[in-house]
Scaffold this active site. Structure first.
Site, PDB file in Angstrom:
ATOM      1  CG  ASP A  76       5.186   3.353  -8.978  1.00  0.00           C
ATOM      2  OD1 ASP A  76       5.924   2.446  -9.406  1.00  0.00           O
ATOM      3  OD2 ASP A  76       4.005   3.179  -8.647  1.00  0.00           O
TER       4      ASP A  76
ATOM      5  CD  GLU B  43      -1.568  -3.897 -10.093  1.00  0.00           C
ATOM      6  OE1 GLU B  43      -0.520  -3.229 -10.201  1.00  0.00           O
ATOM      7  OE2 GLU B  43      -2.686  -3.385  -9.890  1.00  0.00           O
TER       8      GLU B  43
ATOM      9  CD  GLU C 213       2.791   0.676 -14.415  1.00  0.00           C
ATOM     10  OE1 GLU C 213       2.225   0.647 -15.528  1.00  0.00           O
ATOM     11  OE2 GLU C 213       2.227   1.101 -13.382  1.00  0.00           O
TER      12      GLU C 213
ATOM     13  CE  LYS D  56       5.828  -0.348  -8.483  1.00  0.00           C
ATOM     14  NZ  LYS D  56       4.894   0.014  -9.569  1.00  0.00           N
TER      15      LYS D  56
ATOM     16  CG  ASP E  90       1.914   5.040 -10.740  1.00  0.00           C
ATOM     17  OD1 ASP E  90       1.464   4.076 -10.087  1.00  0.00           O
ATOM     18  OD2 ASP E  90       2.175   4.972 -11.959  1.00  0.00           O
ATOM     19  CB  SER E  91      -1.742   3.725  -6.298  1.00  0.00           C
ATOM     20  OG  SER E  91      -0.806   3.654  -5.240  1.00  0.00           O
TER      21      SER E  91
HETATM   22  O1  KIV Z   1       1.233   2.474  -7.573  1.00  0.00           O
HETATM   23  C1  KIV Z   1       1.109   1.498  -6.820  1.00  0.00           C
HETATM   24  O2  KIV Z   1       0.551   1.589  -5.720  1.00  0.00           O
HETATM   25  C2  KIV Z   1       1.636   0.208  -7.256  1.00  0.00           C
HETATM   26  C3  KIV Z   1       1.273  -0.984  -6.450  1.00  0.00           C
HETATM   27  C4  KIV Z   1      -0.127  -1.368  -6.714  1.00  0.00           C
HETATM   28  C5  KIV Z   1       2.197  -2.116  -6.661  1.00  0.00           C
HETATM   29  O3  KIV Z   1       2.294   0.147  -8.236  1.00  0.00           O
END
Ligand code: KIV
Length: 274
Positions: free
Chosen positions: A93, A192, A125, A123, A54-55
């Site tokens: 994510d 992280e 969190e 994934k 989600d980055s």
């Molecule tokens: O969203 C993302 O890129 C991440 C990584 C930093 C692990 O969760």
């Protein structure tokens, strides 16, 4: 640690392969990708796991945090990435508010990602707090990766991007969270921005692999945001990013040269015309 990749060759990377890599002491190399072309380069270069992170809210959409990206947008990007991949495992994510309301909604949304994108897993969190959701999701056959430490979806609660797990109490909670995720069936956990010693203890205490980002050298694998390591994203220079290229400068120079050629009437030539 050995250096040879356990997955060399055309074999598809699965959760089983990722687990075996930890067992055999082989490091797991992971990067993010949000588009077809980048994902194809990563796969061709032998990356083990691609995260549609989600980055993408920050580096693709130019948002300040990861919070605004939607589930539909994540699915759109994941489909493009998956079209490019032959070998790597692709994890998507689950974005902010796609699983926080209740476990049933999170579970249904994880199913949507799997059905609509063809990803290898999702994934979430969080730790103990999401263990029931992880359990439900894994029981339905959806591989789950956890994410602990600095969890960007909670940035407004933390108030800063400083490292987590620096006090003994925080470190103890991280270990409890990691154990809860393992017990719930997660196949791996991203750690992280936590102290290397804490990441080492967690990595040694679990049978599932840890994937570090700013978590030191003792994790079972490493992940970086692809735009950071290629030198494309220039707004952010944390010490844990090793920059392998300066593509921002390559792109700027190429575009400057193109602009000059067009203005000087040097492009196109006869050879470049029909
Ligand atoms: O969203 C993302 O890129 C991440 C990584 C930093 C692990 O969760």
């Amino acid at each position: 640690m050995k250096t040879a990749a356990v997955t060399s060759g055309p074999k598809k990377v699965t959760t089983k392969v990722i687990g075996l890599m930890k067992e055999k002491g082989h490091r797991i190399a992971c990067l993010t990708a949000y588009d077809f072309l980048t994902a194809r380069f990563l796969d061709q270069a032998g990356i083990d796991l691609v995260l549609v992170g989600d980055s993408l809210a920050n580096v693709f959409q130019g948002q300040e945090t990861t919070l605004p990206v939607t589930l539909d947008e994540m699915i759109y990007h994941a489909k493009s990435v998956i079209r490019a991949i032959d070998r790597a495992m692709v994890i998507v994510d689950m974005p902010f508010m796609s699983y926080q309301v209740n476990d049933e909604e999170g579970f249904r949304n994880a199913g949507r990602v799997m059905k609509e994108t063809g990803a290898g897993g999702v994934k979430f969190e969080g730790g103990e707090r999401i263990s029931n959701l992880v359990h439900m999701t894994v029981r339905a056959g959806i591989p789950v990766m956890g994410h602990l430490g600095l969890t960007p979806q909670s940035i407004h609660q933390f108030g800063s991007y400083t490292p987590r797990g620096s006090t003994p109490a925080e470190a103890r909670q991280l270990l409890k969270d990691a154990k809860a995720l393992e017990e719930a069936g997660a196949f791996g956990i991203v750690l992280e921005k936590i102290p290397a010693a804490v990441a080492k203890k967690i990595s040694k205490s679990l049978t599932i692999p840890t994937i570090g980002i700013g978590a030191g050298p003792y994790c079972n694998g490493q992940i970086l945001v692809v735009a950071d390591m290629l030198g494309l994203y220039e707004d952010f220079h944390p010490r844990f990013v090793r920059q392998y290229a300066n593509l921002a400068e390559v792109i700027r120079k190429s575009v400057r040269d193109y602009v000059k050629d067009v203005k000087d009437e040097k492009f196109p030539t006869e050879k470049e015309s029909y």
